[in-house]
Design a protein around this motif. Structure first.
Motif, PDB file in Angstrom:
ATOM      1  N   GLU A  19      15.941  64.833  66.601  1.00 35.87           N
ATOM      2  CA  GLU A  19      16.289  63.426  66.806  1.00 35.87           C
ATOM      3  C   GLU A  19      17.523  63.255  67.684  1.00 35.87           C
ATOM      4  N   THR A  20      18.545  64.076  67.457  1.00 35.82           N
ATOM      5  CA  THR A  20      19.824  63.887  68.149  1.00 35.82           C
ATOM      6  C   THR A  20      20.145  64.962  69.174  1.00 35.82           C
ATOM      7  N   GLY A  21      19.476  66.109  69.074  1.00 33.69           N
ATOM      8  CA  GLY A  21      19.799  67.221  69.955  1.00 33.69           C
ATOM      9  C   GLY A  21      21.038  67.983  69.524  1.00 33.69           C
ATOM     10  N   ALA A  22      21.633  67.599  68.390  1.00 36.33           N
ATOM     11  CA  ALA A  22      22.831  68.286  67.901  1.00 36.33           C
ATOM     12  C   ALA A  22      22.484  69.684  67.422  1.00 36.33           C
ATOM     13  N   ILE A  23      23.330  70.647  67.749  1.00 35.38           N
ATOM     14  CA  ILE A  23      23.110  72.025  67.336  1.00 35.38           C
ATOM     15  C   ILE A  23      23.410  72.172  65.851  1.00 35.38           C
ATOM     16  N   ARG A  24      22.450  72.703  65.109  1.00 42.65           N
ATOM     17  CA  ARG A  24      22.637  72.963  63.675  1.00 42.65           C
ATOM     18  C   ARG A  24      22.930  74.429  63.417  1.00 42.65           C
ATOM     19  N   TYR A  25      22.231  75.305  64.139  1.00 43.07           N
ATOM     20  CA  TYR A  25      22.451  76.752  64.024  1.00 43.07           C
ATOM     21  C   TYR A  25      22.283  77.373  65.408  1.00 43.07           C
ATOM     22  N   THR A  26      22.909  78.525  65.581  1.00 48.13           N
ATOM     23  CA  THR A  26      22.724  79.326  66.789  1.00 48.13           C
ATOM     24  C   THR A  26      22.348  80.736  66.374  1.00 48.13           C
ATOM     25  N   ILE A  27      21.277  81.250  66.962  1.00 44.65           N
ATOM     26  CA  ILE A  27      20.803  82.607  66.670  1.00 44.65           C
ATOM     27  C   ILE A  27      21.050  83.471  67.900  1.00 44.65           C
ATOM     28  N   MET A  28      21.725  84.594  67.705  1.00 41.40           N
ATOM     29  CA  MET A  28      22.066  85.472  68.817  1.00 41.40           C
ATOM     30  C   MET A  28      21.789  86.919  68.434  1.00 41.40           C
ATOM     31  N   THR A  29      21.168  87.671  69.312  1.00 38.35           N
ATOM     32  CA  THR A  29      20.838  89.073  69.051  1.00 38.35           C
ATOM     33  C   THR A  29      21.394  89.930  70.170  1.00 38.35           C
ATOM     34  N   ARG A  30      22.108  90.984  69.775  1.00 37.53           N
ATOM     35  CA  ARG A  30      22.729  91.872  70.740  1.00 37.53           C
ATOM     36  C   ARG A  30      22.592  93.322  70.279  1.00 37.53           C
TER      37      ARG A  30
END
Length: 221
Positions: A19-30
């Motif tokens: 609805e808002t485009g607000a980031i709730r979580y970020t997933i990062m793999t390295r």
């Protein structure tokens, strides 16, 4: 709860509010390097130390809230909040019962014995087995129209979404972690496009899940 992936690479993507485009979580793999003895795996036959991959989940405040450590073709360490899950993949799922057939794989959750992740070649859902109600769903390559999701006929035209009902005994972070594990397992079991890390061989394959599958079969007999 409904989240939209901003990238097709689910292990390197933000989860945003549609609805808002607000980031709730970020997933990062390295890539990651572990020391001997850091792994919880009881079946790892590789060298005691070596290059791995680590998936980290951050909340909207940028705080580290969950992680999955991978070595070779299997998850070897799972952390949710401040809890390090004993037994890795075997510990995050209930393993008290399972649904195993040629067309369906169902693993129950540790937080509710009636909640099963149901994987099939055409989808992944979280099912309350007692009420036969869907409590979670993975919508792939879809366009959202109101409350409906329409699968697009062209790959990449739509977005991927994950949808969950809340549960009093499970955090959102735990639901996301179990979703990731089940989706990668689903791709392997049903010969779909496997997830590929930055090295082609680093995929969680079905062969490395065999020990867990054997235990599940024994538990349901």
């Amino acid at each position: 709860m409904l989240f939209k992936f901003t990238k097709s690479d689910m292990l390197n993507s933000a989860l945003v509010s549609p609805e808002t485009g607000a980031i709730r979580y970020t997933i990062m793999t390295r890539s990651h390097f572990i020391r001997a003895g850091d792994s919880d795996s009881d079946s790892e036959s590789d060298d005691d130390a070596g290059e791995t991959h680590r998936t980290i989940i951050f909340n909207k405040a940028g705080e580290h809230v969950a992680a999955i450590g991978w070595k070779g073709q299997q998850p070897i360490e799972i952390v949710v909040g401040k809890e390090k899950i004993a037994g890795g993949a075997k510990g995050i799922f209930g393993c008290s019962s399972a649904i195993l057939s040629r067309n369906i794989l169902g693993l129950n959750t540790r937080f509710d014995s009636e909640y099963f992740w149901m994987a099939a070649s055409d989808g992944l859902t979280l099912l309350d087995y007692e009420s036969n109600r869907i409590k979670g769903h993975f919508h792939t390559n879809s366009i959202r129209v109101g409350d409906r999701f329409l699968v697009t006929p062209i790959s990449g035209l739509g977005n991927d979404y994950i949808e969950f009902d809340s549960h009093p005994f499970a955090s959102t972070e735990e639901l996301i972690v179990t979703f990731i594990l089940m989706e990668i397992l689903r791709r392997s079991r049903f010969n779909l496009n496997p997830y590929v890390f930055d090295r082609p061989k680093a995929v969680w394959g079905g062969a490395n899940f065999a020990s867990l599958s054997r235990r599940l079969r024994r538990s349901t007999m």
